[in-house]
Enzyme design. Structure first.
Site, short mmCIF file in Angstrom:
data_model
loop_
_atom_site.label_atom_id
_atom_site.label_comp_id
_atom_site.label_asym_id
_atom_site.label_seq_id
_atom_site.Cartn_x
_atom_site.Cartn_y
_atom_site.Cartn_z
N GLU A 36 35.44 -22.42 -34.62
CA GLU A 36 35.54 -23.70 -35.32
C GLU A 36 34.15 -24.31 -35.44
O GLU A 36 33.42 -24.42 -34.46
CB GLU A 36 36.49 -24.63 -34.56
CG GLU A 36 36.47 -26.08 -35.01
CD GLU A 36 36.76 -26.30 -36.49
OE1 GLU A 36 37.73 -25.74 -37.01
OE2 GLU A 36 35.98 -27.04 -37.14
N ARG A 110 48.30 -36.36 -37.99
CA ARG A 110 47.71 -35.02 -38.00
C ARG A 110 47.15 -34.61 -36.64
O ARG A 110 47.27 -33.45 -36.22
CB ARG A 110 46.57 -34.95 -39.01
CG ARG A 110 47.03 -34.79 -40.41
CD ARG A 110 45.88 -34.91 -41.37
NE ARG A 110 46.37 -34.76 -42.71
CZ ARG A 110 46.27 -33.67 -43.45
NH1 ARG A 110 45.63 -32.62 -43.01
NH2 ARG A 110 46.77 -33.61 -44.66
N TYR A 228 54.55 -43.46 -45.76
CA TYR A 228 55.61 -43.20 -44.77
C TYR A 228 55.11 -43.63 -43.40
O TYR A 228 53.91 -43.72 -43.16
CB TYR A 228 56.02 -41.72 -44.77
CG TYR A 228 54.88 -40.72 -44.67
CD1 TYR A 228 54.40 -40.28 -43.44
CD2 TYR A 228 54.29 -40.20 -45.81
CE1 TYR A 228 53.36 -39.35 -43.35
CE2 TYR A 228 53.25 -39.27 -45.74
CZ TYR A 228 52.80 -38.85 -44.50
OH TYR A 228 51.77 -37.95 -44.42
N ASP A 308 44.12 -23.10 -47.24
CA ASP A 308 43.32 -23.65 -48.34
C ASP A 308 42.23 -22.68 -48.80
O ASP A 308 41.76 -22.78 -49.94
CB ASP A 308 42.66 -24.98 -47.92
CG ASP A 308 43.59 -26.16 -48.10
OD1 ASP A 308 44.79 -25.95 -48.38
OD2 ASP A 308 43.13 -27.31 -47.96
C1 LIG Z 1 45.61 -36.63 -49.22
C2 LIG Z 1 46.20 -35.35 -48.74
C3 LIG Z 1 47.50 -35.33 -48.24
C4 LIG Z 1 48.07 -34.14 -47.80
N1 LIG Z 1 49.36 -34.15 -47.31
C5 LIG Z 1 49.94 -32.99 -46.91
C6 LIG Z 1 51.26 -32.99 -46.39
O1 LIG Z 1 51.90 -34.03 -46.27
N2 LIG Z 1 51.81 -31.79 -46.03
C7 LIG Z 1 51.12 -30.61 -46.13
O2 LIG Z 1 51.66 -29.55 -45.78
N3 LIG Z 1 49.84 -30.59 -46.62
C8 LIG Z 1 49.25 -31.73 -47.00
N4 LIG Z 1 47.95 -31.73 -47.46
C9 LIG Z 1 47.21 -30.45 -47.54
C10 LIG Z 1 46.64 -30.06 -46.19
O3 LIG Z 1 45.88 -31.12 -45.63
C11 LIG Z 1 45.76 -28.83 -46.31
O4 LIG Z 1 46.35 -27.91 -47.18
C12 LIG Z 1 45.59 -28.19 -44.94
O5 LIG Z 1 44.93 -29.06 -44.07
C13 LIG Z 1 44.84 -26.88 -45.05
O6 LIG Z 1 44.75 -26.30 -43.77
P1 LIG Z 1 43.70 -25.14 -43.50
O7 LIG Z 1 43.82 -24.85 -42.03
O8 LIG Z 1 43.88 -24.05 -44.49
O9 LIG Z 1 42.28 -25.79 -43.82
P2 LIG Z 1 41.55 -27.03 -43.15
O10 LIG Z 1 42.51 -28.05 -42.70
O11 LIG Z 1 40.48 -27.46 -44.10
O12 LIG Z 1 40.88 -26.43 -41.84
C14 LIG Z 1 39.75 -25.60 -41.91
C15 LIG Z 1 39.06 -25.63 -40.57
O13 LIG Z 1 37.98 -24.70 -40.62
C16 LIG Z 1 36.80 -25.33 -40.14
N5 LIG Z 1 35.67 -24.68 -40.83
C17 LIG Z 1 35.27 -24.88 -42.12
N6 LIG Z 1 34.25 -24.07 -42.41
C18 LIG Z 1 34.00 -23.34 -41.29
C19 LIG Z 1 33.08 -22.32 -40.98
N7 LIG Z 1 32.17 -21.89 -41.88
N8 LIG Z 1 33.10 -21.78 -39.73
C20 LIG Z 1 34.02 -22.19 -38.81
N9 LIG Z 1 34.92 -23.16 -39.06
C21 LIG Z 1 34.93 -23.71 -40.29
C22 LIG Z 1 36.97 -26.80 -40.48
O14 LIG Z 1 36.18 -27.63 -39.65
C23 LIG Z 1 38.46 -26.98 -40.22
O15 LIG Z 1 38.75 -27.28 -38.88
C24 LIG Z 1 47.35 -32.92 -47.88
C25 LIG Z 1 46.04 -32.93 -48.37
C26 LIG Z 1 45.46 -34.13 -48.79
C27 LIG Z 1 44.06 -34.11 -49.32
#
Ligand SMILES: Cc1cc2nc3c(=O)[nH]c(=O)nc-3n(C[C@H](O)[C@H](O)[C@H](O)COP(=O)(O)OP(=O)(O)OC[C@H]3O[C@@H](n4cnc5c(N)ncnc54)[C@H](O)[C@@H]3O)c2cc1C
Length: 421
Positions: A36, A110, A228, A308
């Site tokens: 991380e 979260r 909510y 993502d």
């Molecule tokens: C306004 C808003 C509301 C949302 N509401 C919802 C909801 O209600 N329900 C839902 O399911 N989704 C929701 N989402 C979507 C959701 O937040 C994301 O899709 C989700 O957080 C993606 O998770 P992830 O683990 O793929 O990526 P991220 O949450 O972006 O996590 C990536 C992690 O990798 C780390 N990282 C980044 N680059 C590096 C690197 N080079 N080396 C090591 N670590 C790194 C970051 O620090 C982070 O901890 C919402 C999004 C937004 C913007």
């Protein structure tokens, strides 16, 4: 040749997707290291919703009782009209969803959800090898050899039998693999605000939001508003979508004020200003709304993307993290059954099983951008009557989404709710 019990997986990114994947792989006997970039593990101060498809995955990982302690359960999904707050449609959630889909619609802070996942990853009593977590480990490069390795900014090298890029929308793993540039700016921004739930309950104008918990969406021209309760009503979570400030395309996120948030929704039903004006400036921020174009290329040899990093979507279906959780469950099913020789094929099966569905959710979220933001007129009236006359199966149905990814796990399939303490 080693069995999955002796695999080593390196997961880049300790967000909700990365940690769900880490836990799911751990439970299959795989040794996992999470890298991380942030100095501390955690999540931003905002709410998150998990529909039954995601709840099901989390319960399948044994998290039901821990999640029950931190969840808030909305009883309905309510859609309101911008100008007078009239209810366009109301869909019962609560027990109905449990009956239909075997799992609930829950809402969290979260940080609480992230902490439950992290605790389970680190629990020495949990099934499988305890997960190693390295913070301040920002990955800047990848060696995509037979045994892939992540290389951090500090020059540390982490080798695994398999590597997962769960490093979010601006994934460094994705860049290192040279995958297509699929990032698109939507031209919109999301205000995020957390408001003291007691302030909402104390004001007669907003008291209705505390008397019964809803997941609410207000529809208006060029804007929509989602809110909510979380933490059992102690906090009120707001996501407010509006056309973006010009600077945000570059900066991605900026501070904002409650005054700006209220002004953005000027002319809306008075109760909107009543609720938004209760935010404290330090709890308000704006975020650029980026997404990724649909793209089925998630895998290269023994490296896969998740969450993502491969299917970032607009949050207009509240599904981004939920889809990452579905990814995690399917990835663990595929990797859990193979030896190291089978990893590359297992990753291809993972992408085949996931890419179409995640792409459908990306498209559905994008379609909501227009659907939610129609100006008043014939199209808006048709939309509202479609929502009002919702009978359970129609274009506005969530059925396909909430049924979830098709999983093989007998442990998930055989669950009945509520289970466990
Ligand atoms: C306004 C808003 C509301 C949302 N509401 C919802 C909801 O209600 N329900 C839902 O399911 N989704 C929701 N989402 C979507 C959701 O937040 C994301 O899709 C989700 O957080 C993606 O998770 P992830 O683990 O793929 O990526 P991220 O949450 O972006 O996590 C990536 C992690 O990798 C780390 N990282 C980044 N680059 C590096 C690197 N080079 N080396 C090591 N670590 C790194 C970051 O620090 C982070 O901890 C919402 C999004 C937004 C913007």
């Amino acid at each position: 040749m080693s069995t999955s019990q002796s695999f080593r997986a390196v997961i880049v990114g300790g967000g909700l997707g990365g940690l769900t994947a880490a836990l799911a792989l751990r439970q299959r006997g795989i040794r996992v290291t999470v890298l991380e970039s942030a100095p501390d593990m955690g999540e931003i101060g905002a709410g998150i919703q998990t529909a039954p498809n995601a709840s099901r995955v989390l319960f399948g990982l044994g998290l039901h009782s821990a999640l029950r302690r931190i969840r808030t359960e909305p009883q309905d999904q309510v859609r309101r009209r911008w100008s007078d707050g009239r209810i366009i449609a109301q869909l019962p959630l609560g027990a109905r969803l449990v009956q239909h889909y075997g799992a609930p619609y829950w809402q969290y802070h979260r940080a609480d959800l992230h902490q439950v996942l992290l605790n389970a990853c680190l629990d020495p009593e949990g099934a499988g090898p305890v997960i190693q977590v390295r913070t301040s480990a920002g990955v800047t490069g990848i060696d995509n050899c037979d045994r892939p390795a992540a290389v951090t900014a500090a020059g540390d090298r982490f080798e695994g039998d398999v590597l997962v890029g769960a490093d979010g929308i601006r994934s460094a793993v994705r860049d290192a693999l040279g995958f297509a540039d699929t990032l698109v700016f939507s031209g919109e921004m999301a205000y995020r605000a957390l408001i003291d739930g007691e302030l909402i309950a104390a004001d007669p104008a907003t008291r209705f939001l505390a008397d019964r918990f809803h997941s609410t969406i207000w529809f208006g021209p060029d804007r929509h508003l989602v809110h909510y309760m979380i933490r059992g009503g102690r906090q009120f979570n707001v996501v407010a979508i509006a056309p973006a400030r010009p600077t945000l395309e570059q900066t991605w996120t900026e501070p904002a004020t409650a005054g700006q948030l209220v002004a953005e929704f000027a002319g809306w039903d008075d109760r909107v200003a009543a609720m938004l004006s209760k935010a404290k400036d330090e709890d308000v921020s704006v975020w650029a709304m980026y997404r990724r174009r649909r793209d089925p290329v998630w895998v290269d040899r023994r490296i896969a993307l998740l969450g993502d990093a491969c299917h970032a979507m607009l949050p207009y279906q509240a599904q981004g993290a939920s889809q990452a959780m579905e990814d995690a469950a399917v990835l663990a099913e595929e990797l859990g059954g193979v030896t190291t020789d089978g990893i590359a094929q297992a990753l291809r099966r993972y992408a085949n099983r996931r890419a179409t569905r995640a792409g459908m959710v990306q498209d559905a979220a994008l379609a909501n951008k227009d659907f939610y933001h129609l100006p008043d007129g014939p199209q808006q009236e048709e939309r509202d009557s479609r929502l009002r006359d919702f009978t359970g199966e129609s274009l506005v149905s969530y059925d396909w989404l909430w049924r979830g990814a098709s999983l093989n796990q007998s442990d998930v399939e055989s669950m009945s709710y509520p289970f466990g303490g």
